[in-house]
Design an enzyme around this catalytic site. Structure first.
Site, short mmCIF file in Angstrom:
data_model
loop_
_atom_site.label_atom_id
_atom_site.label_comp_id
_atom_site.label_asym_id
_atom_site.label_seq_id
_atom_site.Cartn_x
_atom_site.Cartn_y
_atom_site.Cartn_z
N HIS A 168 74.45 65.73 20.80
CA HIS A 168 73.01 65.91 20.56
C HIS A 168 72.25 64.60 20.57
O HIS A 168 71.19 64.49 21.19
CB HIS A 168 72.78 66.61 19.22
CG HIS A 168 73.23 68.03 19.20
ND1 HIS A 168 72.77 68.98 20.08
CD2 HIS A 168 74.11 68.68 18.40
CE1 HIS A 168 73.34 70.14 19.81
NE2 HIS A 168 74.15 69.99 18.80
N ASP A 194 74.69 73.04 24.39
CA ASP A 194 73.96 72.10 23.53
C ASP A 194 73.04 71.20 24.35
O ASP A 194 71.89 70.96 23.99
CB ASP A 194 74.94 71.23 22.75
CG ASP A 194 75.53 71.94 21.53
OD1 ASP A 194 74.93 72.93 21.07
OD2 ASP A 194 76.57 71.48 21.03
N HIS A 208 80.34 75.02 25.58
CA HIS A 208 79.39 74.93 24.46
C HIS A 208 78.68 73.58 24.45
O HIS A 208 77.48 73.51 24.12
CB HIS A 208 80.06 75.17 23.11
CG HIS A 208 79.04 75.20 22.01
ND1 HIS A 208 78.26 76.30 21.75
CD2 HIS A 208 78.59 74.23 21.19
CE1 HIS A 208 77.38 76.01 20.81
NE2 HIS A 208 77.57 74.75 20.44
N HIS A 236 70.63 76.12 19.47
CA HIS A 236 71.13 77.24 20.28
C HIS A 236 69.99 78.16 20.73
O HIS A 236 70.01 78.67 21.86
CB HIS A 236 72.19 78.03 19.50
CG HIS A 236 73.36 77.19 19.11
ND1 HIS A 236 74.18 77.48 18.02
CD2 HIS A 236 73.85 76.04 19.63
CE1 HIS A 236 75.12 76.55 17.92
NE2 HIS A 236 74.93 75.67 18.88
#
Length: 305
Positions: free
Chosen positions: A265, A242, A238, A79
């Site tokens: 990720h 990421d 969100h 973040h």
């Protein structure tokens, strides 16, 4: 010349570590041109540096971490890395007196405020961008992520969560990147998790800092946070946050179009590594004057209400 950016002054804050649940002090320090993004653990003697590098990234169940050749790691960098990408910070030393960056509220917004409080300083060296020249795509089952040529930085992200709290119409988000767009549309979107997963992890001594203060928590039917969502499509926003952080693990802003379906990720990092490994797929770009710079990357002029 479009110049590299660092901070004007040192800033510091404290927060809670997602893994340990303990207080962490985070210090952000200006750095000279061509230093890059350096994460540093000062709880070790001597302190250990982790330069942001796509090849050092490990994806764990809880977070993204950087691991060095001695298997020492620093966790929960994603973040803060997204906030650095958002403001185009090229050179910085990020110090923590713990094995992890504090989770704050589970979004990138606290880091944006901290960076803006430090102020942005331009250095007398050309800012280097990674410009995509050929499409590169990676897949994992039905999940995929792609970077293709584009004169700017655009993002198009789709999730596919079959959950009553996530309406089908809120599972895709598209954005033309800019510092302002990132700060207003993306930075406040929080990470999310299932109550049952958090309880299971905490029973094993993991995710001890996990709480309603630092994540959207859902059960099988609804969002459990008292204040609800910050955006109706906060989940997909969100995931885009990421991805912005993951793609900045090379330490350079990307000029290209990012498109993804159910990526996370690990797949984002796989894409970044695939691009960098294919020499004909990208090139370094610098800009002599702002007129030729994609509008996406104009210097941030943020007033955060």
């Amino acid at each position: 010349m479009i110049k590299q950016r660092t901070l004007k002054r040192i800033v510091q804050t404290t927060g809670v570590g997602l893994h340990t649940g303990k207080k962490v002090t985070l210090t952000l320090r200006p750095a000279s041109a061509n230093t890059g993004v350096i994460y540093r653990r000062t709880d070790l003697n001597p302190p250990v540096d982790f330069p942001a590098d796509a090849k050092s990234v490990r994806d764990t169940m809880l977070c993204t971490c950087l691991v060095n050749e001695h298997d020492v790691r620093i966790s929960t960098v994603e973040h803060l890395n997204a906030a650095l990408a958002g403001l185009g910070i090229d050179n910085i030393v990020v110090e923590v007196n713990a094995p992890e960056i504090p989770i704050m509220d589970g979004s990138a917004a606290p880091f944006i405020y901290l960076l803006m409080d430090a102020g942005i300083e331009e250095l007398n060296s050309a800012k280097k961008f990674v410009r995509i020249k050929q499409p590169v795509r990676v897949e994992d089952g039905d999940k995929w992520a792609e970077l293709s040529p584009h004169n700017g930085f655009s993002l198009d992200f789709t999730i596919d969560f079959n959950h009553p709290a996530i309406d089908a119409s809120t599972q895709r988000y598209r954005m033309d990147f800019s510092a302002e767009a990132f700060a207003r549309q993306i930075s406040r979107a929080r990470t999310f998790g299932f109550m049952r997963d958090i309880e299971a992890l905490q029973s094993r001594g993991l995710a001890l800092g996990g709480s309603f203060d630092c994540a959207i928590v859902v059960d099988d039917y609804r969002v459990l946070n008292e204040d609800g969502l910050r955006f109706e499509d906060e989940f997909v926003r969100h995931k885009m946050l990421d991805a912005i952080g993951d793609l900045y693990m090379c330490g350079n802003n990307i000029i290209g179009a990012f498109t993804a379906y159910k990526s996370g990720h690990a797949l984002n990092n796989k894409l970044l590594q695939a691009v960098l490994a294919k020499q004909e797929a990208w090139e370094w770009a610098t800009f002599e004057d702002e007129a030729t710079l994609p509008v996406t990357f104009r210097a941030p002029n943020l007033v955060l209400a």
